[in-house]
Write a protein that holds these residues in place. Sequence first.
Motif, PDB file in Angstrom:
ATOM      1  N   VAL A 113       0.837  -1.198   0.000  1.00  0.00           N
ATOM      2  CA  VAL A 113       0.000   0.000   0.000  1.00  0.00           C
ATOM      3  C   VAL A 113       0.874   1.252   0.000  1.00  0.00           C
ATOM      4  CG1 VAL A 113      -1.804   1.288   1.221  1.00  0.00           C
ATOM      5  CG2 VAL A 113      -1.793  -1.222   1.306  1.00  0.00           C
ATOM      6  N   LYS A 114       0.584   2.156  -0.935  1.00  0.00           N
ATOM      7  CA  LYS A 114       1.240   3.466  -0.975  1.00  0.00           C
ATOM      8  C   LYS A 114       0.167   4.500  -1.286  1.00  0.00           C
ATOM      9  CE  LYS A 114       4.795   6.296  -1.013  1.00  0.00           C
ATOM     10  NZ  LYS A 114       5.581   6.584   0.210  1.00  0.00           N
ATOM     11  N   GLY A 115      -0.163   5.339  -0.297  1.00  0.00           N
ATOM     12  CA  GLY A 115      -1.265   6.284  -0.473  1.00  0.00           C
ATOM     13  C   GLY A 115      -2.572   5.520  -0.607  1.00  0.00           C
ATOM     14  N   ASP A 116      -3.319   5.803  -1.693  1.00  0.00           N
ATOM     15  CA  ASP A 116      -4.575   5.090  -1.909  1.00  0.00           C
ATOM     16  C   ASP A 116      -4.417   3.967  -2.941  1.00  0.00           C
ATOM     17  OD1 ASP A 116      -4.234   6.506  -4.226  1.00  0.00           O
ATOM     18  OD2 ASP A 116      -6.203   7.463  -4.206  1.00  0.00           O
ATOM     19  N   THR A 117      -3.166   3.640  -3.282  1.00  0.00           N
ATOM     20  CA  THR A 117      -2.895   2.579  -4.251  1.00  0.00           C
ATOM     21  C   THR A 117      -2.529   1.282  -3.531  1.00  0.00           C
ATOM     22  OG1 THR A 117      -2.116   4.148  -5.920  1.00  0.00           O
ATOM     23  CG2 THR A 117      -1.447   1.851  -6.185  1.00  0.00           C
ATOM     24  N   VAL A 118      -3.209   0.209  -3.899  1.00  0.00           N
ATOM     25  CA  VAL A 118      -2.930  -1.118  -3.338  1.00  0.00           C
ATOM     26  C   VAL A 118      -2.414  -1.988  -4.479  1.00  0.00           C
ATOM     27  CG1 VAL A 118      -3.821  -3.075  -2.033  1.00  0.00           C
ATOM     28  CG2 VAL A 118      -4.816  -0.798  -1.686  1.00  0.00           C
ATOM     29  N   LYS A 119      -1.212  -2.492  -4.309  1.00  0.00           N
ATOM     30  CA  LYS A 119      -0.518  -3.194  -5.394  1.00  0.00           C
ATOM     31  C   LYS A 119      -0.238  -4.639  -5.007  1.00  0.00           C
ATOM     32  CE  LYS A 119       3.583  -2.460  -8.348  1.00  0.00           C
ATOM     33  NZ  LYS A 119       4.730  -1.561  -8.571  1.00  0.00           N
ATOM     34  N   THR A 120      -0.379  -5.545  -5.966  1.00  0.00           N
ATOM     35  CA  THR A 120      -0.059  -6.959  -5.741  1.00  0.00           C
ATOM     36  C   THR A 120       0.579  -7.519  -7.010  1.00  0.00           C
ATOM     37  OG1 THR A 120      -0.944  -9.032  -4.823  1.00  0.00           O
ATOM     38  CG2 THR A 120      -2.269  -7.946  -6.524  1.00  0.00           C
ATOM     39  N   PRO A 121       1.501  -8.480  -6.884  1.00  0.00           N
ATOM     40  CA  PRO A 121       2.152  -9.034  -8.076  1.00  0.00           C
ATOM     41  C   PRO A 121       1.176  -9.810  -8.958  1.00  0.00           C
ATOM     42  CG  PRO A 121       3.411  -9.539  -6.081  1.00  0.00           C
ATOM     43  CD  PRO A 121       2.079  -9.011  -5.640  1.00  0.00           C
ATOM     44  N   PRO A 122       1.416  -9.837 -10.268  1.00  0.00           N
ATOM     45  CA  PRO A 122       0.576 -10.627 -11.178  1.00  0.00           C
ATOM     46  C   PRO A 122       0.935 -12.103 -11.092  1.00  0.00           C
ATOM     47  CG  PRO A 122       2.350  -9.592 -12.403  1.00  0.00           C
ATOM     48  CD  PRO A 122       2.471  -9.089 -10.986  1.00  0.00           C
ATOM     49  N   LEU A 123       0.001 -12.963 -11.499  1.00  0.00           N
ATOM     50  CA  LEU A 123       0.255 -14.404 -11.485  1.00  0.00           C
ATOM     51  C   LEU A 123       1.438 -14.765 -12.366  1.00  0.00           C
ATOM     52  CD1 LEU A 123      -3.371 -15.891 -11.632  1.00  0.00           C
ATOM     53  CD2 LEU A 123      -1.960 -15.404  -9.622  1.00  0.00           C
ATOM     54  N   ALA A 124       1.666 -13.991 -13.406  1.00  0.00           N
ATOM     55  CA  ALA A 124       2.780 -14.261 -14.322  1.00  0.00           C
ATOM     56  C   ALA A 124       4.134 -14.176 -13.634  1.00  0.00           C
ATOM     57  CB  ALA A 124       2.732 -13.286 -15.499  1.00  0.00           C
ATOM     58  N   ASP A 125       4.194 -13.520 -12.477  1.00  0.00           N
ATOM     59  CA  ASP A 125       5.449 -13.436 -11.733  1.00  0.00           C
ATOM     60  C   ASP A 125       5.732 -14.698 -10.923  1.00  0.00           C
ATOM     61  OD1 ASP A 125       6.018 -10.977 -12.741  1.00  0.00           O
ATOM     62  OD2 ASP A 125       5.913  -9.888 -10.839  1.00  0.00           O
ATOM     63  N   GLY A 126       4.738 -15.608 -10.848  1.00  0.00           N
ATOM     64  CA  GLY A 126       4.945 -16.869 -10.149  1.00  0.00           C
ATOM     65  C   GLY A 126       4.254 -16.993  -8.814  1.00  0.00           C
ATOM     66  N   CYS A 127       3.426 -16.006  -8.446  1.00  0.00           N
ATOM     67  CA  CYS A 127       2.752 -16.093  -7.147  1.00  0.00           C
ATOM     68  C   CYS A 127       1.582 -17.074  -7.197  1.00  0.00           C
ATOM     69  CB  CYS A 127       2.279 -14.717  -6.695  1.00  0.00           C
ATOM     70  SG  CYS A 127       0.976 -13.985  -7.693  1.00  0.00           S
ATOM     71  N   LEU A 128       1.194 -17.551  -6.026  1.00  0.00           N
ATOM     72  CA  LEU A 128       0.056 -18.453  -5.902  1.00  0.00           C
ATOM     73  C   LEU A 128      -1.223 -17.758  -6.352  1.00  0.00           C
ATOM     74  CD1 LEU A 128      -1.062 -21.202  -4.727  1.00  0.00           C
ATOM     75  CD2 LEU A 128      -1.529 -19.905  -2.641  1.00  0.00           C
ATOM     76  N   ASN A 129      -2.061 -18.492  -7.047  1.00  0.00           N
ATOM     77  CA  ASN A 129      -3.373 -17.975  -7.450  1.00  0.00           C
ATOM     78  C   ASN A 129      -4.317 -18.070  -6.255  1.00  0.00           C
ATOM     79  OD1 ASN A 129      -5.583 -17.097  -8.865  1.00  0.00           O
ATOM     80  ND2 ASN A 129      -5.860 -18.983 -10.027  1.00  0.00           N
ATOM     81  N   GLY A 130      -4.096 -17.194  -5.271  1.00  0.00           N
ATOM     82  CA  GLY A 130      -4.806 -17.266  -3.997  1.00  0.00           C
ATOM     83  C   GLY A 130      -6.262 -16.857  -4.086  1.00  0.00           C
ATOM     84  N   ILE A 131      -7.094 -17.548  -3.317  1.00  0.00           N
ATOM     85  CA  ILE A 131      -8.527 -17.251  -3.301  1.00  0.00           C
ATOM     86  C   ILE A 131      -8.794 -15.913  -2.619  1.00  0.00           C
ATOM     87  CG2 ILE A 131     -10.800 -18.012  -2.527  1.00  0.00           C
ATOM     88  CD1 ILE A 131      -9.520 -19.701  -4.808  1.00  0.00           C
ATOM     89  N   VAL A 132      -8.209 -15.686  -1.455  1.00  0.00           N
ATOM     90  CA  VAL A 132      -8.424 -14.405  -0.763  1.00  0.00           C
ATOM     91  C   VAL A 132      -7.758 -13.276  -1.545  1.00  0.00           C
ATOM     92  CG1 VAL A 132      -7.941 -13.094   1.344  1.00  0.00           C
ATOM     93  CG2 VAL A 132      -8.835 -15.414   1.497  1.00  0.00           C
ATOM     94  N   ARG A 133      -6.652 -13.546  -2.224  1.00  0.00           N
ATOM     95  CA  ARG A 133      -6.068 -12.551  -3.134  1.00  0.00           C
ATOM     96  C   ARG A 133      -7.108 -12.110  -4.147  1.00  0.00           C
ATOM     97  NH1 ARG A 133      -4.219 -12.824  -8.404  1.00  0.00           N
ATOM     98  NH2 ARG A 133      -2.510 -11.413  -8.975  1.00  0.00           N
ATOM     99  N   LYS A 134      -7.765 -13.073  -4.774  1.00  0.00           N
ATOM    100  CA  LYS A 134      -8.782 -12.775  -5.785  1.00  0.00           C
ATOM    101  C   LYS A 134      -9.936 -11.978  -5.191  1.00  0.00           C
ATOM    102  CE  LYS A 134     -12.295 -15.116  -8.595  1.00  0.00           C
ATOM    103  NZ  LYS A 134     -12.884 -16.432  -8.949  1.00  0.00           N
ATOM    104  N   LYS A 135     -10.422 -12.401  -4.016  1.00  0.00           N
ATOM    105  CA  LYS A 135     -11.562 -11.725  -3.396  1.00  0.00           C
ATOM    106  C   LYS A 135     -11.209 -10.312  -2.958  1.00  0.00           C
ATOM    107  CE  LYS A 135     -14.458 -14.925  -4.044  1.00  0.00           C
ATOM    108  NZ  LYS A 135     -15.540 -14.697  -5.022  1.00  0.00           N
TER     109      LYS A 135
END
Length: 282
Positions: free
Chosen positions: A191-213
């Motif tokens: 989180v930076k200011g009002d921007t919330v950032k998360t890595p894309p699946l293409a970077d190798g992160c788990l396709n998390g359910i709570v991430r999606k929600k």
Amino acid sequence: MINCNGSLYPEDQEILTHSNRGLKYGDALFETVRCVNGTLFFWEDHYFRLMASMRILRMEIPMEFTLEFLEEEIKRTIAENNGADKAVRVRLTIFRNEGGLYAPETNDVSYIIETKLLDSPFYVINEGDYEVELFKDYYVNKDMLSSLKTTNKILNVVASVYAQENGYANCLLVNTDKQVVEAINGNLFVVKGDTVKTPPLADGCLNGIVRKKLMEVIEASEEFQLVEESISPFELQKADELFITNSVVGIQPISKYRKKVFSNTIAKKLVGKLNARARMGS
């Protein structure tokens, strides 16, 4: 009690053999689901992720493996463990049946359902100290297999040992491009200011359910802007907040990374919205 292919066994009874493919080759998938008073949080998402993962790994999906069948087996196991009116952590493991070396003799599968009671019926923010560090001894691969919830988790195990040895609550994993991908046990949000950032699946992160929600919650909000982009290690110390998400904890704020101490204001705002989604089941 443990549910193995529909039969219930005491927890201390041995039900797997030395030939189990999950043991020998990590030839298995699992889903971890939170259940409260008989409601499986985000069950449809978990189910469809599991079915998609089984297809990717070329496992044979049994005809009876419907959404309703697996839900009923999970609830039956919970009831046998006196958790029908409580908060429960459920682990559903699917593994290819015995036989063969790397090449299996069959693509048929078996399943095991385990349950464990939880303290809280809803996601709550842990405001205690939660310091993390980068784990750079080994890297997450940027491919589809990394996004699946398989039992091939030796990187996560070694990172957990590193965290224990060095007094950290968790570690952040990096991929082969040295981008920050996720935590040992969940997805990462910055989180930076009002921007919330998360890595894309293409970077190798788990396709998390709570991430999606949570991404759906943020996108629907007029208060925050969602960005799905690679995260550099240099961004971490410039952030206002860092937090981790998974299906059991919900949102876990990071209190410290190196010399930077973080707030948890946005995490607190988002956890209420996540609980509302979980109660609605969508």
